[in-house]
Design a protein around this motif. Sequence first.
Motif, PDB file in Angstrom:
ATOM      1  N   PHE A 170      33.966 -16.575 -44.580  1.00  0.00           N
ATOM      2  CA  PHE A 170      33.000 -15.490 -44.405  1.00  0.00           C
ATOM      3  C   PHE A 170      31.766 -15.706 -45.279  1.00  0.00           C
ATOM      4  CE2 PHE A 170      36.787 -12.598 -43.261  1.00  0.00           C
ATOM      5  CZ  PHE A 170      36.698 -12.984 -41.936  1.00  0.00           C
ATOM      6  N   ILE A 171      31.967 -16.170 -46.507  1.00  0.00           N
ATOM      7  CA  ILE A 171      30.821 -16.404 -47.394  1.00  0.00           C
ATOM      8  C   ILE A 171      29.907 -17.474 -46.803  1.00  0.00           C
ATOM      9  CG2 ILE A 171      30.162 -17.388 -49.623  1.00  0.00           C
ATOM     10  CD1 ILE A 171      32.479 -15.936 -50.890  1.00  0.00           C
ATOM     11  N   GLY A 172      30.510 -18.552 -46.272  1.00  0.00           N
ATOM     12  CA  GLY A 172      29.696 -19.591 -45.650  1.00  0.00           C
ATOM     13  C   GLY A 172      28.891 -19.061 -44.481  1.00  0.00           C
ATOM     14  N   ALA A 173      29.504 -18.180 -43.678  1.00  0.00           N
ATOM     15  CA  ALA A 173      28.785 -17.609 -42.541  1.00  0.00           C
ATOM     16  C   ALA A 173      27.687 -16.663 -43.004  1.00  0.00           C
ATOM     17  CB  ALA A 173      29.758 -16.871 -41.632  1.00  0.00           C
ATOM     18  N   ILE A 174      27.964 -15.860 -44.031  1.00  0.00           N
ATOM     19  CA  ILE A 174      26.967 -14.906 -44.529  1.00  0.00           C
ATOM     20  C   ILE A 174      25.776 -15.644 -45.130  1.00  0.00           C
ATOM     21  CG2 ILE A 174      26.548 -13.115 -46.265  1.00  0.00           C
ATOM     22  CD1 ILE A 174      29.438 -12.195 -45.834  1.00  0.00           C
ATOM     23  N   GLN A 175      26.035 -16.748 -45.810  1.00  0.00           N
ATOM     24  CA  GLN A 175      24.943 -17.493 -46.428  1.00  0.00           C
ATOM     25  C   GLN A 175      24.035 -18.167 -45.407  1.00  0.00           C
ATOM     26  OE1 GLN A 175      26.947 -20.091 -49.211  1.00  0.00           O
ATOM     27  NE2 GLN A 175      26.952 -18.543 -50.833  1.00  0.00           N
ATOM     28  N   SER A 176      24.511 -18.286 -44.169  1.00  0.00           N
ATOM     29  CA  SER A 176      23.659 -18.877 -43.125  1.00  0.00           C
ATOM     30  C   SER A 176      22.668 -17.873 -42.546  1.00  0.00           C
ATOM     31  CB  SER A 176      24.534 -19.439 -42.001  1.00  0.00           C
ATOM     32  OG  SER A 176      25.208 -18.397 -41.306  1.00  0.00           O
ATOM     33  N   ILE A 177      22.807 -16.604 -42.926  1.00  0.00           N
ATOM     34  CA  ILE A 177      21.871 -15.573 -42.451  1.00  0.00           C
ATOM     35  C   ILE A 177      20.559 -15.720 -43.199  1.00  0.00           C
ATOM     36  CG2 ILE A 177      21.478 -13.091 -42.217  1.00  0.00           C
ATOM     37  CD1 ILE A 177      24.502 -12.706 -42.242  1.00  0.00           C
ATOM     38  N   PRO A 178      19.418 -15.733 -42.519  1.00  0.00           N
ATOM     39  CA  PRO A 178      18.127 -15.854 -43.207  1.00  0.00           C
ATOM     40  C   PRO A 178      17.963 -14.763 -44.252  1.00  0.00           C
ATOM     41  CG  PRO A 178      17.851 -16.104 -40.841  1.00  0.00           C
ATOM     42  CD  PRO A 178      19.263 -15.675 -41.057  1.00  0.00           C
ATOM     43  N   PRO A 179      17.651 -15.134 -45.504  1.00  0.00           N
ATOM     44  CA  PRO A 179      17.507 -14.124 -46.559  1.00  0.00           C
ATOM     45  C   PRO A 179      16.381 -13.141 -46.304  1.00  0.00           C
ATOM     46  CG  PRO A 179      16.771 -16.288 -47.321  1.00  0.00           C
ATOM     47  CD  PRO A 179      17.438 -16.499 -46.000  1.00  0.00           C
ATOM     48  N   ASP A 180      15.407 -13.536 -45.467  1.00  0.00           N
ATOM     49  CA  ASP A 180      14.299 -12.623 -45.168  1.00  0.00           C
ATOM     50  C   ASP A 180      14.797 -11.336 -44.528  1.00  0.00           C
ATOM     51  OD1 ASP A 180      12.704 -14.592 -46.124  1.00  0.00           O
ATOM     52  OD2 ASP A 180      12.066 -15.328 -44.154  1.00  0.00           O
ATOM     53  N   LEU A 181      15.891 -11.429 -43.765  1.00  0.00           N
ATOM     54  CA  LEU A 181      16.412 -10.230 -43.116  1.00  0.00           C
ATOM     55  C   LEU A 181      16.938  -9.229 -44.146  1.00  0.00           C
ATOM     56  CD1 LEU A 181      18.303 -11.793 -40.074  1.00  0.00           C
ATOM     57  CD2 LEU A 181      16.114 -10.600 -40.075  1.00  0.00           C
ATOM     58  N   HIS A 182      17.614  -9.749 -45.179  1.00  0.00           N
ATOM     59  CA  HIS A 182      18.107  -8.859 -46.227  1.00  0.00           C
ATOM     60  C   HIS A 182      16.941  -8.218 -46.977  1.00  0.00           C
ATOM     61  CE1 HIS A 182      22.283  -9.997 -45.687  1.00  0.00           C
ATOM     62  NE2 HIS A 182      21.955 -11.277 -45.778  1.00  0.00           N
ATOM     63  N   ALA A 184      13.871  -7.715 -45.869  1.00  0.00           N
ATOM     64  CA  ALA A 184      13.183  -6.755 -45.012  1.00  0.00           C
ATOM     65  C   ALA A 184      13.968  -5.458 -44.878  1.00  0.00           C
ATOM     66  CB  ALA A 184      12.935  -7.369 -43.639  1.00  0.00           C
ATOM     67  N   SER A 185      15.293  -5.575 -44.748  1.00  0.00           N
ATOM     68  CA  SER A 185      16.109  -4.364 -44.621  1.00  0.00           C
ATOM     69  C   SER A 185      16.097  -3.566 -45.919  1.00  0.00           C
ATOM     70  CB  SER A 185      17.540  -4.733 -44.236  1.00  0.00           C
ATOM     71  OG  SER A 185      18.141  -5.522 -45.250  1.00  0.00           O
ATOM     72  N   LEU A 187      13.614  -3.436 -48.041  1.00  0.00           N
ATOM     73  CA  LEU A 187      12.318  -2.773 -48.097  1.00  0.00           C
ATOM     74  C   LEU A 187      12.273  -1.553 -47.188  1.00  0.00           C
ATOM     75  CD1 LEU A 187       9.902  -5.860 -48.151  1.00  0.00           C
ATOM     76  CD2 LEU A 187      10.474  -4.331 -50.057  1.00  0.00           C
ATOM     77  N   ASP A 188      13.022  -1.598 -46.091  1.00  0.00           N
ATOM     78  CA  ASP A 188      13.084  -0.453 -45.173  1.00  0.00           C
ATOM     79  C   ASP A 188      14.031   0.636 -45.664  1.00  0.00           C
ATOM     80  OD1 ASP A 188      11.261  -1.611 -43.485  1.00  0.00           O
ATOM     81  OD2 ASP A 188      12.778  -2.535 -42.196  1.00  0.00           O
ATOM     82  N   GLY A 189      14.676   0.394 -46.800  1.00  0.00           N
ATOM     83  CA  GLY A 189      15.545   1.420 -47.374  1.00  0.00           C
ATOM     84  C   GLY A 189      17.000   1.330 -46.961  1.00  0.00           C
ATOM     85  N   ALA A 190      17.427   0.227 -46.377  1.00  0.00           N
ATOM     86  CA  ALA A 190      18.826   0.091 -45.957  1.00  0.00           C
ATOM     87  C   ALA A 190      19.714  -0.150 -47.166  1.00  0.00           C
ATOM     88  CB  ALA A 190      18.970  -1.066 -44.972  1.00  0.00           C
ATOM     89  N   ASN A 191      20.838   0.554 -47.219  1.00  0.00           N
ATOM     90  CA  ASN A 191      21.792   0.321 -48.298  1.00  0.00           C
ATOM     91  C   ASN A 191      22.731  -0.827 -47.927  1.00  0.00           C
ATOM     92  OD1 ASN A 191      23.718   1.420 -46.501  1.00  0.00           O
ATOM     93  ND2 ASN A 191      23.405   3.482 -47.321  1.00  0.00           N
ATOM     94  N   ARG A 192      23.690  -1.122 -48.824  1.00  0.00           N
ATOM     95  CA  ARG A 192      24.578  -2.259 -48.599  1.00  0.00           C
ATOM     96  C   ARG A 192      25.418  -2.078 -47.337  1.00  0.00           C
ATOM     97  NH1 ARG A 192      21.995  -5.978 -51.443  1.00  0.00           N
ATOM     98  NH2 ARG A 192      22.227  -5.793 -53.712  1.00  0.00           N
ATOM     99  N   TRP A 193      25.907  -0.890 -47.105  1.00  0.00           N
ATOM    100  CA  TRP A 193      26.724  -0.643 -45.922  1.00  0.00           C
ATOM    101  C   TRP A 193      25.916  -0.844 -44.656  1.00  0.00           C
ATOM    102  CZ3 TRP A 193      30.884  -0.645 -43.290  1.00  0.00           C
ATOM    103  CH2 TRP A 193      31.001   0.076 -42.102  1.00  0.00           C
ATOM    104  N   GLN A 194      24.687  -0.360 -44.632  1.00  0.00           N
ATOM    105  CA  GLN A 194      23.843  -0.527 -43.450  1.00  0.00           C
ATOM    106  C   GLN A 194      23.497  -1.993 -43.225  1.00  0.00           C
ATOM    107  OE1 GLN A 194      20.783   2.204 -44.711  1.00  0.00           O
ATOM    108  NE2 GLN A 194      21.524   3.845 -43.360  1.00  0.00           N
ATOM    109  N   GLN A 195      23.289  -2.729 -44.323  1.00  0.00           N
ATOM    110  CA  GLN A 195      23.030  -4.167 -44.168  1.00  0.00           C
ATOM    111  C   GLN A 195      24.251  -4.880 -43.591  1.00  0.00           C
ATOM    112  OE1 GLN A 195      21.541  -5.998 -47.750  1.00  0.00           O
ATOM    113  NE2 GLN A 195      20.006  -4.410 -48.080  1.00  0.00           N
TER     114      GLN A 195
END
Length: 286
Positions: A170-182, A184-185, A187-195
């Motif tokens: 799971f960590i390997g898959a999560i690390q493949s997600i572009p960090p820009d999305l985290h 941006a979310s 900055l939009d006020g998303a908490n950890r659960w919403q992310q």
Amino acid sequence: MRPRWFTPWLYLLAPLALLVTFTYLPVLDMIGYSFTDWDGLSPTSDVVGLHNYTDLFTRPELFQVFTVSLFYLAGSAVQIAAALYFATVLSFRTRLRTLFKGILFFPYLINGVAVGFVFLYFFQPGGTLDTVLHQVGVGPRLWLGDPDLVNPSLAAVSVWRFMGLNMVLFIGAIQSIPPDLHEASALDGANRWQQFRHIIAPAIRPIIALSAILAISGSLSVFEIPFIMTGGANNSETFVIQTVKLAFTFDKTGLASAAAVVLLLIVLAVTWVQRRLFPDERVELT
């Protein structure tokens, strides 16, 4: 100079030869043995056709052991949920996250036999678990001797051992997600659960599906932990332990081979159904 069409196959020749020699040929032999009455020792055997399969399906006690797999299946659900939680937490900036990753993954590196013997002392009467529970007023239990406690105890050992492997996937898959999305979310006020709900979970869905397939097939074919710790006693016998006993204790290699073929078909059928219900979907994160 253009590469020849067979050049890639030259690189695959050695691994394919090993795969055929040590996987496919033994499977074909096993299928052949399932139609005989071979005892595993005699140089000859008689062909009995479908007798072994008929015997297998007309003796309910041979399939009752699959109820034990339900405990491991429930443990697998806990295992995947815990692995997903720790993978998500440790993917964010957490203090000592490298240390925690190592601690959680370490059990998977331990040999299964060693794990079995360690937990034999952990669960024995007056052992580590009873000592800890005594401090909170809980009396001793026969963790491996009580038919109502033995399977949950053994399933908990499997959760402890294999949770780290799922976490690393799971960590390997999560690390493949572009960090820009985290970013941006956030900055939009998303908490950890919403992310997690809107970014992480959809992105790693194929890995979660893979872990679920491995969990189900593993639950049906559990062997080493219960075999080492109880030998299948006190209603802890799994289908694989039963198959091994048929072959090496009762000298019914033909019947054991038929049981192994049935287990293989069940695992393939479950995998096929799961792939049909939850097909791989390419997730585009933008």
